[in-house]
Motif scaffolding. Sequence first.
Motif, short mmCIF file in Angstrom:
data_model
loop_
_atom_site.label_atom_id
_atom_site.label_comp_id
_atom_site.label_asym_id
_atom_site.label_seq_id
_atom_site.Cartn_x
_atom_site.Cartn_y
_atom_site.Cartn_z
N ALA A 198 0.82 -1.21 -0.07
CA ALA A 198 -0.12 0.02 -0.07
C ALA A 198 0.72 1.34 0.18
CB ALA A 198 -0.89 -0.07 1.17
N GLY A 199 1.88 1.23 0.65
CA GLY A 199 2.79 2.34 0.91
C GLY A 199 3.51 2.63 -0.36
N LEU A 200 4.05 1.78 -0.95
CA LEU A 200 4.72 1.77 -2.39
C LEU A 200 3.47 2.36 -3.48
CD1 LEU A 200 7.13 1.56 -3.90
CD2 LEU A 200 6.88 -0.75 -4.55
N ALA A 201 2.70 1.97 -3.50
CA ALA A 201 1.39 1.96 -4.54
C ALA A 201 1.13 3.55 -4.30
CB ALA A 201 0.28 1.11 -4.13
N VAL A 202 1.02 3.89 -2.91
CA VAL A 202 0.90 5.58 -2.82
C VAL A 202 2.04 6.24 -3.44
CG1 VAL A 202 0.56 7.29 -1.10
CG2 VAL A 202 -0.56 5.15 -0.90
N LEU A 203 3.30 5.93 -3.05
CA LEU A 203 4.27 6.63 -3.70
C LEU A 203 4.53 6.56 -5.06
CD1 LEU A 203 7.09 5.54 -1.07
CD2 LEU A 203 6.05 7.80 -1.11
N LEU A 204 4.04 5.32 -5.79
CA LEU A 204 4.08 5.46 -7.23
C LEU A 204 2.97 6.18 -7.94
CD1 LEU A 204 4.89 1.76 -7.83
CD2 LEU A 204 6.39 3.58 -8.15
N GLY A 205 1.81 6.19 -7.18
CA GLY A 205 0.76 6.92 -7.86
C GLY A 205 0.99 8.40 -7.82
N LEU A 206 1.23 9.00 -6.57
CA LEU A 206 1.53 10.43 -6.20
C LEU A 206 2.83 10.99 -6.99
CD1 LEU A 206 0.78 10.72 -2.69
CD2 LEU A 206 -0.86 11.33 -4.42
N GLY A 207 3.86 10.18 -7.16
CA GLY A 207 4.94 10.30 -7.92
C GLY A 207 4.69 10.54 -9.40
N PHE A 208 3.98 9.73 -10.09
CA PHE A 208 3.79 10.05 -11.40
C PHE A 208 2.41 10.69 -11.67
CE2 PHE A 208 6.54 5.86 -11.39
CZ PHE A 208 7.12 6.41 -12.50
N LEU A 209 1.80 11.05 -10.74
CA LEU A 209 0.54 11.92 -11.25
C LEU A 209 0.72 13.11 -11.94
CD1 LEU A 209 -2.43 12.16 -10.48
CD2 LEU A 209 -1.99 13.38 -8.40
N PRO A 210 1.84 14.03 -11.78
CA PRO A 210 2.03 15.11 -12.48
C PRO A 210 2.61 14.89 -13.81
CG PRO A 210 3.34 15.20 -10.17
CD PRO A 210 2.91 13.80 -10.61
N VAL A 211 3.28 13.92 -14.02
CA VAL A 211 3.70 13.44 -15.35
C VAL A 211 3.06 12.60 -16.45
CG1 VAL A 211 6.23 14.03 -14.47
CG2 VAL A 211 5.31 11.69 -14.50
N LEU A 212 2.26 11.77 -15.87
CA LEU A 212 1.33 10.93 -16.62
C LEU A 212 -0.10 11.28 -16.79
CD1 LEU A 212 2.92 7.62 -15.41
CD2 LEU A 212 3.40 8.49 -17.48
N PRO A 213 -0.72 10.88 -17.89
CA PRO A 213 -2.11 11.33 -18.11
C PRO A 213 -3.06 10.70 -16.90
CG PRO A 213 -1.23 10.39 -20.10
CD PRO A 213 -0.17 10.06 -19.10
N ALA A 214 -4.03 11.29 -16.59
CA ALA A 214 -5.03 10.93 -15.79
C ALA A 214 -5.46 9.10 -16.01
CB ALA A 214 -6.14 11.73 -15.52
N GLY A 215 -5.43 8.60 -14.62
CA GLY A 215 -5.88 7.18 -14.91
C GLY A 215 -4.59 6.18 -15.02
N VAL A 216 -3.41 6.78 -15.62
CA VAL A 216 -2.06 5.91 -15.78
C VAL A 216 -1.34 5.97 -14.62
CG1 VAL A 216 0.04 5.78 -17.12
CG2 VAL A 216 -2.01 6.59 -18.34
N PRO A 217 -1.41 6.65 -13.63
CA PRO A 217 -0.78 6.41 -12.44
C PRO A 217 -1.10 5.38 -11.58
CG PRO A 217 -0.89 8.88 -12.78
CD PRO A 217 -1.62 8.20 -13.90
N VAL A 218 -2.61 4.95 -11.62
CA VAL A 218 -3.24 3.89 -11.17
C VAL A 218 -2.67 2.65 -11.60
CG1 VAL A 218 -5.52 2.69 -10.64
CG2 VAL A 218 -5.59 5.06 -10.67
N LEU A 219 -2.60 2.50 -12.93
CA LEU A 219 -1.80 1.37 -13.49
C LEU A 219 -0.44 1.17 -12.87
CD1 LEU A 219 -3.37 1.34 -17.02
CD2 LEU A 219 -4.38 0.19 -15.20
N VAL A 220 0.35 2.27 -12.89
CA VAL A 220 1.77 1.96 -12.58
C VAL A 220 1.74 1.67 -11.16
CG1 VAL A 220 3.71 3.44 -12.24
CG2 VAL A 220 2.42 3.84 -14.10
N ALA A 221 0.92 2.21 -10.17
CA ALA A 221 0.86 2.10 -8.80
C ALA A 221 0.65 0.38 -8.83
CB ALA A 221 -0.03 2.73 -8.09
N ALA A 222 0.06 -0.16 -9.50
CA ALA A 222 -0.44 -1.75 -9.39
C ALA A 222 0.81 -2.45 -9.55
CB ALA A 222 -1.35 -1.98 -10.45
#
Length: 239
Positions: A198-222
């Motif tokens: 869960a912690g790593l997923a949050v970091l990945l999601g928030l980290g990629f949020l500014p640079v990737l299109p909406a919706g894609v950070p969720v896939l990266v967080a997986a």
Amino acid sequence: MAPDAAVPEAVEPAAAEPGRAVVRDSLGVGVAVGLSGFAFGVTSVGAGLDLLQTCALSLLVFTGASQFALVGALAAGGNPFTAAAGAFFLGTRNAFYGLRLSQLLALPRAVRPFAAHWVIDETAAVSLAQPDRRTARVGFTVTGVTLYVLWNLTTLLGALGAEAIGDTAAWGLDAAGPAVFLALLAPMLRTATERAVAGLAVLLGLGFLPVLPAGVPVLVAAAAAPVVLWLKGRGEGGR
């Protein structure tokens, strides 16, 4: 004859106790989670979906995490295909639940397509917690019926309320969906591995949020799950 006649009366309460317990637990889960459909209705309308679209999602999709992921991506400006991909990815876990539940419940073939619509986190958890097939079927059915009815009813009420008040962001109701999702997730994080994922997923999601299109950070967080499991496996293998 008197001793023999007394046997059913002595055995019946003990046999009925597991049945009453599973019904009680199933109703508790169904009511507790079903009420959060209100938050989905509010979030969905706030994301730009209309009343009919919002209710159709709950009626036809009926898996809360995927529904919240879909409308969350749309609210953030993501295109529908990316949003649907994220929702689909989250929903694939239900297929694995179905494989286990098909063996446990052993439902008649004609019933399985309808029962598949209720294969979600809550019905799987209640069913798998039961000691035998009979109580597992009761748990699956009662949880499924209660949750489906309440989820759809509260979705409708939330959507109607959101349409009535107008801009949900102005009232702060756009945060209702994520807040409910986190509230449901937090109690499930019991082990160190689950908390690390869960912690790593949050970091990945928030980290990629500014640079990737909406919706894609969720896939990266997986990717957090396989990364943590790989690291855990290496750590255990090195001992």
